[in-house]
Scaffold this motif. Structure first.
Motif, PDB file in Angstrom:
ATOM      1  N   LEU A 167       0.854  -1.185   0.000  1.00  0.00           N
ATOM      2  CA  LEU A 167       0.000   0.000   0.000  1.00  0.00           C
ATOM      3  C   LEU A 167       0.891   1.237   0.000  1.00  0.00           C
ATOM      4  O   LEU A 167       1.719   1.407   0.903  1.00  0.00           O
ATOM      5  CB  LEU A 167      -0.913   0.003   1.229  1.00  0.00           C
ATOM      6  N   ARG A 168       0.712   2.091  -1.008  1.00  0.00           N
ATOM      7  CA  ARG A 168       1.523   3.300  -1.130  1.00  0.00           C
ATOM      8  C   ARG A 168       0.640   4.534  -0.953  1.00  0.00           C
ATOM      9  O   ARG A 168      -0.487   4.583  -1.450  1.00  0.00           O
ATOM     10  CB  ARG A 168       2.221   3.339  -2.491  1.00  0.00           C
ATOM     11  N   PHE A 169       1.192   5.533  -0.266  1.00  0.00           N
ATOM     12  CA  PHE A 169       0.505   6.806  -0.044  1.00  0.00           C
ATOM     13  C   PHE A 169       1.197   7.881  -0.874  1.00  0.00           C
ATOM     14  O   PHE A 169       2.425   8.027  -0.802  1.00  0.00           O
ATOM     15  CB  PHE A 169       0.531   7.179   1.439  1.00  0.00           C
ATOM     16  N   PHE A 170       0.395   8.644  -1.639  1.00  0.00           N
ATOM     17  CA  PHE A 170       0.930   9.695  -2.497  1.00  0.00           C
ATOM     18  C   PHE A 170       0.347  11.048  -2.102  1.00  0.00           C
ATOM     19  O   PHE A 170      -0.779  11.129  -1.595  1.00  0.00           O
ATOM     20  CB  PHE A 170       0.606   9.421  -3.966  1.00  0.00           C
ATOM     21  N   ASP A 171       1.115  12.108  -2.369  1.00  0.00           N
ATOM     22  CA  ASP A 171       0.603  13.447  -2.112  1.00  0.00           C
ATOM     23  C   ASP A 171      -0.172  13.946  -3.335  1.00  0.00           C
ATOM     24  O   ASP A 171      -0.402  13.193  -4.291  1.00  0.00           O
ATOM     25  CB  ASP A 171       1.731  14.399  -1.722  1.00  0.00           C
ATOM     26  N   GLY A 172      -0.553  15.235  -3.316  1.00  0.00           N
ATOM     27  CA  GLY A 172      -1.365  15.784  -4.396  1.00  0.00           C
ATOM     28  C   GLY A 172      -0.667  15.821  -5.736  1.00  0.00           C
ATOM     29  O   GLY A 172      -1.336  15.902  -6.776  1.00  0.00           O
ATOM     30  N   LYS A 173       0.670  15.766  -5.748  1.00  0.00           N
ATOM     31  CA  LYS A 173       1.424  15.735  -7.009  1.00  0.00           C
ATOM     32  C   LYS A 173       1.885  14.327  -7.341  1.00  0.00           C
ATOM     33  O   LYS A 173       2.756  14.139  -8.183  1.00  0.00           O
ATOM     34  CB  LYS A 173       2.625  16.680  -6.911  1.00  0.00           C
ATOM     35  N   ARG A 174       1.287  13.367  -6.683  1.00  0.00           N
ATOM     36  CA  ARG A 174       1.564  11.936  -6.831  1.00  0.00           C
ATOM     37  C   ARG A 174       3.034  11.597  -6.567  1.00  0.00           C
ATOM     38  O   ARG A 174       3.643  10.758  -7.221  1.00  0.00           O
ATOM     39  CB  ARG A 174       1.140  11.413  -8.198  1.00  0.00           C
ATOM     40  N   ARG A 175       3.565  12.234  -5.541  1.00  0.00           N
ATOM     41  CA  ARG A 175       4.884  11.889  -5.048  1.00  0.00           C
ATOM     42  C   ARG A 175       4.703  10.989  -3.826  1.00  0.00           C
ATOM     43  O   ARG A 175       3.825  11.217  -2.991  1.00  0.00           O
ATOM     44  CB  ARG A 175       5.658  13.155  -4.675  1.00  0.00           C
ATOM     45  N   LEU A 176       5.556   9.976  -3.728  1.00  0.00           N
ATOM     46  CA  LEU A 176       5.401   8.982  -2.674  1.00  0.00           C
ATOM     47  C   LEU A 176       5.619   9.607  -1.299  1.00  0.00           C
ATOM     48  O   LEU A 176       6.637  10.249  -1.042  1.00  0.00           O
ATOM     49  CB  LEU A 176       6.409   7.838  -2.879  1.00  0.00           C
ATOM     50  N   LEU A 177       4.648   9.432  -0.425  1.00  0.00           N
ATOM     51  CA  LEU A 177       4.751   9.878   0.963  1.00  0.00           C
ATOM     52  C   LEU A 177       5.200   8.751   1.885  1.00  0.00           C
ATOM     53  O   LEU A 177       6.050   8.931   2.754  1.00  0.00           O
ATOM     54  CB  LEU A 177       3.400  10.403   1.449  1.00  0.00           C
ATOM     55  N   ALA A 178       4.598   7.593   1.735  1.00  0.00           N
ATOM     56  CA  ALA A 178       4.903   6.460   2.619  1.00  0.00           C
ATOM     57  C   ALA A 178       4.477   5.179   1.929  1.00  0.00           C
ATOM     58  O   ALA A 178       3.687   5.190   0.970  1.00  0.00           O
ATOM     59  CB  ALA A 178       4.180   6.607   3.959  1.00  0.00           C
ATOM     60  N   GLU A 179       5.026   4.083   2.439  1.00  0.00           N
ATOM     61  CA  GLU A 179       4.721   2.772   1.867  1.00  0.00           C
ATOM     62  C   GLU A 179       4.578   1.762   2.986  1.00  0.00           C
ATOM     63  O   GLU A 179       5.336   1.785   3.963  1.00  0.00           O
ATOM     64  CB  GLU A 179       5.830   2.353   0.902  1.00  0.00           C
ATOM     65  N   MET A 180       3.592   0.879   2.847  1.00  0.00           N
ATOM     66  CA  MET A 180       3.419  -0.219   3.788  1.00  0.00           C
ATOM     67  C   MET A 180       3.634  -1.526   3.032  1.00  0.00           C
ATOM     68  O   MET A 180       2.877  -1.849   2.113  1.00  0.00           O
ATOM     69  CB  MET A 180       2.011  -0.208   4.399  1.00  0.00           C
ATOM     70  N   ALA A 181       4.673  -2.244   3.425  1.00  0.00           N
ATOM     71  CA  ALA A 181       4.975  -3.536   2.809  1.00  0.00           C
ATOM     72  C   ALA A 181       5.521  -4.457   3.894  1.00  0.00           C
ATOM     73  O   ALA A 181       6.694  -4.825   3.877  1.00  0.00           O
ATOM     74  CB  ALA A 181       5.986  -3.363   1.677  1.00  0.00           C
TER      75      ALA A 181
END
Length: 566
Positions: free
Chosen positions: A84-98
């Motif tokens: 599961l990846r979290f992106f900001d409004g410019k679709r830059r990676l904020l965090a990842e759950m793996a």
């Protein structure tokens, strides 16, 4: 499969009536069926719901399905180790759950197709002549007495009644069982609305999931197996439900994530709100509630479905022990004591994550992004997110457990499930060796020798399994063999690692794989006595169940194929 029961003899017609044939009710019915408990499931619908709702299974839920013997049928409908990846409004990676950890034997994150998994849970009931399902049968009344409860269900010519010892309402957020209990449903309902769109023939196709924390319009995209993908979009306050369900609006939302929204094969679309609620009590006399009937939580951690499965797994063995005469009725009080705190923690976590994801104020969202990125630069904080260490794990400080003074690490938590060897089986999950009931595990000792004959026979009368855990090098050494003890070799070193980290070498496991008590070898007899008392266990109990009596059923076929899910 028999359908239900009817009759008015001196004893109850069934032991347990389960209200609701959703995942929680079906899991509970399978657990009771395995323990020879006469069970009737009544469901107001004519068949299973045939569209996706829950989309994420965790390792604890898969372990529960393993325990009730359906996990092999469930696995084809899952996407294991889902990132599961979290992106900001410019679709830059904020965090990842793996999360890489599988200490309970299964991946922590799994996408799944709920209708197909529910169908496997229903199919599992066909193994039991003493478990029935009555479709098209809403519960219409309950009359409780000192020794049982009469349940009225169905309507018109299909109206029926059945006498039972207990009722468990697994009948959702609008639970009729909870209303009959007269307990509160405290909490809040968010004013924020979301549009959910389930699409077949996945237009993206990749196996993972993402959350877009975009202040313009937060969204979610989740792969849930068999070519199905779920999209969710926040609905702004000035957008009506009617607008949100308009095909043109849906296409506009999808256009932000897929190139040809007009080609999307939509299974369903629906507007929903998030609830954060918990019942004032999970038990009142002979009535109990589980799953959404007991608690509702936002979807952000995917824990609504999983929390319900935890309820069923916690309650199932307790009901079975009481019904079979192996425990007193007071054991059922520990269900609320144990499950409430963890359900509350999951509600709070899910609510908090939703607030982090959903802000539409750009300054607030920007500040959030700065904090999250700063945290990702700290290795310990990055692992905390990546490995989902923030997820509350069940821990029972009170209930059907015995804590030492000072407290023993691990008591009141789930025991690990590594792969192990026995003399006739290799590379098997530990629970498949232990079985579905109580177990006494000893590292480096024979359980009979350290318990003493009296304690050993007491647990044996309860149906417990005794396991001698050894290093793999000692698996085939037979000098200390006992015909009533299973010798297990520590194939991976995981078991030794567990015992290396604590003083205790003897574990008493409950059927839900919670460590009920732990001690050093010499204290095993006294801990055994304390556990038998605390869990109100009485060795022995009743024989197996009688058959269910038959009543007529609606014509609907509950095993019909689900639509739009393959």
């Amino acid at each position: 499969m028999p359908d239900s029961t009817n009759g008015h003899g001196e004893g109850p017609d069934v032991d347990v009536v389960v209200v609701g044939a959703g995942p929680v009710g079906l899991t509970l019915a399978n657990a009771l069926g395995l323990q020879n408990v006469r069970t009737l499931v009544i469901e107001e619908r004519d068949a299973l719901i045939d569209y996706p709702r829950g989309v994420g299974l965790d390792d604890e839920a898969l372990r529960s399905f393993q325990a009730i013997g359906v996990v092999d049928a469930v696995l084809p409908h899952t996407v294991p180790n889902q990132i599961l990846r979290f992106f900001d409004g410019k679709r830059r990676l904020l965090a990842e759950m793996a999360p890489p950890d599988a200490r309970f034997g299964w991946p922590k994150r799994n996408g799944f197709v709920q209708p197909l998994v529910d169908a496997e849970l229903l199919k599992g009931l066909s193994r039991f002549e003493h478990v029935g399902v009555s479709w098209g049968s809403p519960m219409t009344g309950v009359a409780e007495t000192a020794d049982g409860v009469t349940v009225e269900f169905g309507s018109g010519s299909n109206a029926r009644s059945v006498r039972a010892r207990y009722i468990v309402g697994c009948d959702g957020g609008r639970s009729a069982t909870r209303r009959l209990m007269g307990v509160s449903f405290d909490g809040t309902t968010s004013s924020t609305r979301w549009l959910v769109v389930d699409v077949a023939n996945d237009p993206l196709g990749h196996p993972n999931s993402e959350v877009g924390a975009d202040p313009a319009r937060p969204y979610v995209s989740i792969s849930i197996a068999h070519g199905i993908r779920r999209f969710e979009f926040l609905i702004h306050a000035d957008e009506s439900d009617e607008l949100a369900e308009d095909p043109a609006f849906v296409a506009e939302m999808l256009s932000k994530l897929i190139p040809y929204p007009e080609r999307a094969d939509i299974i369903r679309r629906r507007v929903y709100t998030h609830h954060s609620r918990i019942a004032g009590s999970f038990r009142k006399g002979r009535l109990l509630i589980a799953g959404d009937a007991a608690h509702l939580m936002p979807v952000w951690q995917g824990q609504g479905y999983n929390s319900g499965i935890r309820d069923a797994f916690n309650l199932g063995w307790k009901l079975a022990a009481v019904v079979k005469g192996q425990a007193r009725d007071e054991l059922l009080d520990t269900y609320d004591v144990e499950r409430r705190k963890h359900a509350r923690a999951m509600i709070d976590l899910s609510t908090t994550v939703g607030r982090v994801i959903s802000p539409t104020n750009r300054r607030v969202a920007g500040a959030r992004d700065i904090v999250i990125r700063a945290a990702s630069l700290v290795p310990t904080l990055k692992r905390y997110i990546l490995e989902m260490r923030f997820k509350p794990m069940p821990f029972y400080a009170q209930g059907a457990v015995v804590h030492n003074e000072p407290p023993s690490p691990g008591v009141g938590t789930l025991f690990i499930q590594p792969r192990v060897d026995t003399r006739d089986r290799q590379n098997v999950l530990l629970d498949d060796v232990i079985g579905p009931w109580f177990a006494v595990l000893c590292w480096n000792n024979n359980p009979r020798k350290i318990l003493g004959e009296e304690s050993f026979r007491a647990w044996q009368a309860l149906g417990a399994v005794f396991v001698a855990l050894r290093p793999q090098t000692q698996l085939f050494w037979s000098d200390q063999d006992d015909p009533d003890v299973i010798v297990v070799g520590d194939r991976t070193g995981g078991l030794k690692g567990f015992f290396d980290a604590r003083e205790e070498s003897v574990l008493f496991l409950r059927p839900d794989r919670c460590i009920a008590g732990a001690c050093i070898a010499q204290r095993a007899p006294e801990l055994s006595a304390a556990l038998l008392n605390k869990l109100t266990l009485t060795p022995g109990g009743n024989d197996g169940p009688g058959p269910l009596l038959h009543v007529a059923q609606p014509a609907a076929d509950p095993s019909r194929p689900v639509s739009g899910t393959a």
